[in-house]
Design a protein around this motif. Structure first.
Motif, short mmCIF file in Angstrom:
data_model
loop_
_atom_site.label_atom_id
_atom_site.label_comp_id
_atom_site.label_asym_id
_atom_site.label_seq_id
_atom_site.Cartn_x
_atom_site.Cartn_y
_atom_site.Cartn_z
N ALA A 187 0.81 -1.22 0.00
CA ALA A 187 0.00 0.00 0.00
C ALA A 187 0.85 1.27 0.00
O ALA A 187 0.30 2.37 0.01
CB ALA A 187 -0.92 0.00 1.22
N HIS A 188 2.19 1.11 0.00
CA HIS A 188 3.11 2.25 0.02
C HIS A 188 2.87 3.14 1.23
O HIS A 188 2.80 4.37 1.14
CB HIS A 188 2.99 3.08 -1.27
N THR A 189 2.73 2.49 2.37
CA THR A 189 2.56 3.22 3.63
C THR A 189 3.18 2.39 4.74
O THR A 189 3.62 1.27 4.52
CB THR A 189 1.06 3.46 3.93
N VAL A 190 3.22 2.95 5.93
CA VAL A 190 3.81 2.26 7.07
C VAL A 190 2.79 2.16 8.19
O VAL A 190 2.22 3.17 8.60
CB VAL A 190 5.08 2.97 7.58
N THR A 191 2.57 0.94 8.65
CA THR A 191 1.74 0.71 9.83
C THR A 191 2.63 0.13 10.92
O THR A 191 3.18 -0.95 10.76
CB THR A 191 0.60 -0.27 9.52
N LEU A 192 2.77 0.85 12.00
CA LEU A 192 3.63 0.39 13.09
C LEU A 192 2.96 -0.76 13.84
O LEU A 192 1.85 -0.59 14.35
CB LEU A 192 3.94 1.53 14.05
N PRO A 193 3.61 -1.92 13.93
CA PRO A 193 3.00 -3.08 14.61
C PRO A 193 3.14 -2.99 16.14
O PRO A 193 3.70 -3.88 16.78
CB PRO A 193 3.79 -4.25 14.04
N VAL A 194 2.61 -1.93 16.70
CA VAL A 194 2.72 -1.71 18.15
C VAL A 194 1.93 -2.76 18.92
O VAL A 194 2.41 -3.32 19.92
CB VAL A 194 2.23 -0.29 18.51
N THR A 195 0.70 -3.03 18.47
CA THR A 195 -0.15 -4.01 19.16
C THR A 195 0.49 -5.39 19.13
O THR A 195 0.47 -6.13 20.13
CB THR A 195 -1.54 -4.06 18.51
N ALA A 196 1.04 -5.77 17.98
CA ALA A 196 1.69 -7.07 17.87
C ALA A 196 2.89 -7.17 18.81
O ALA A 196 3.12 -8.20 19.45
CB ALA A 196 2.15 -7.31 16.43
N CYS A 197 3.64 -6.09 18.93
CA CYS A 197 4.80 -6.07 19.81
C CYS A 197 4.38 -6.21 21.27
O CYS A 197 4.98 -6.96 22.04
CB CYS A 197 5.59 -4.78 19.59
N ALA A 198 3.30 -5.50 21.64
CA ALA A 198 2.80 -5.59 23.01
C ALA A 198 2.28 -7.00 23.31
O ALA A 198 2.53 -7.56 24.39
CB ALA A 198 1.70 -4.56 23.23
N GLY A 199 1.58 -7.58 22.34
CA GLY A 199 1.08 -8.95 22.53
C GLY A 199 2.21 -9.95 22.68
O GLY A 199 2.12 -10.88 23.49
N ALA A 200 3.26 -9.77 21.89
CA ALA A 200 4.41 -10.67 21.98
C ALA A 200 5.09 -10.55 23.34
O ALA A 200 5.56 -11.55 23.91
CB ALA A 200 5.40 -10.36 20.86
N LEU A 201 5.16 -9.34 23.88
CA LEU A 201 5.77 -9.13 25.19
C LEU A 201 4.98 -9.85 26.27
O LEU A 201 5.56 -10.53 27.14
CB LEU A 201 5.85 -7.63 25.49
N VAL A 202 3.66 -9.73 26.21
CA VAL A 202 2.81 -10.42 27.19
C VAL A 202 2.97 -11.93 27.06
O VAL A 202 3.10 -12.65 28.07
CB VAL A 202 1.33 -10.01 26.99
#
Length: 219
Positions: A187-202
């Protein structure tokens, strides 16, 4: 804990067992990343490779010591702290390898595939995906290694299957993070995977806590 981390790091380095995961990761990147490839695609590929690598490093670190040496360390510092130090050492090693891989991709990838986006934002997305995949791999390794699984064959098989599930199962933080980068590239854009990172931490904290508690009960 600092002394335990230093002790586990020395054990890992002197064992030379880290060479296998490192070579596998290097081969993974060499096969899938080329100069001039779309930056976000390459960052996602680089992060995805860290799932099995981290799981492998976790198994190495929690099985590095002879039983007698581990019993002595557990008696001195407590089995929970000893096991936690092994898990953190593996996580640190995987993060180091992933950081080097990500840096290489940032140097050789083509940032022009992501229009109207600052390179720093693309790099941040790559770092978050790296964290998500490494933490997911650490969770797989913690659940598929000693003390939960003591049989080498069963542990290796479980770690491999767990890594495949982390790549493919819906809701996996690793899959979500990599998908965010790949779809962003399209899509020529950037979506920061913040939720995925938080889920992985948990997930990693929960898996690590379970492994440490079982280690304490069996110690």
């Amino acid at each position: 804990m600092t002394g335990l981390l230093r002790y586990q790091s020395v054990l890992l380095l002197r064992s030379h067992r880290w060479i296998g995961p490192l070579l596998l990761y290097a081969a993974f990147l060499a096969a899938g990343v080329r100069p001039g490839d779309p930056l976000l695609d390459s960052l996602g590929f680089t992060a995805a490779g860290l799932v099995p690598i981290t799981a492998w490093l976790v198994r190495i670190c929690v099985t590095n010591e002879p039983d007698a040496a581990r019993d002595c360390a557990a008696a001195a510092a407590g089995p929970v702290r000893v096991h936690a130090a092994a898990l953190l050492t593996a996580l640190g090693g995987a993060l180091l390898a992933g950081t080097v891989g990500t840096a290489v991709v940032l140097l050789i990838g083509d940032p022009r595939t992501v229009e109207h986006v600052e390179p720093e934002e693309a790099a941040l997305a790559g770092v978050l995906a790296l964290l998500a995949c490494t933490l997911t791999g650490a969770a797989v390794g913690a659940l598929c290694s000693r003390p939960l699984l003591r049989s080498t064959g069963v542990a290796v098989l479980a770690g491999g299957l767990g890594s495949l599930l982390a790549w493919g199962i819906a809701g996996s933080p690793a899959r979500s993070a990599v998908t965010a980068l790949v779809e962003g590239s399209r899509a020529h854009t950037v979506t920061l995977p913040v939720t995925a990172c938080a889920g992985a931490l948990v997930l990693a904290c929960a898996a690590g806590a379970v492994a440490c508690l079982v280690s304490a009960r069996r110690g």
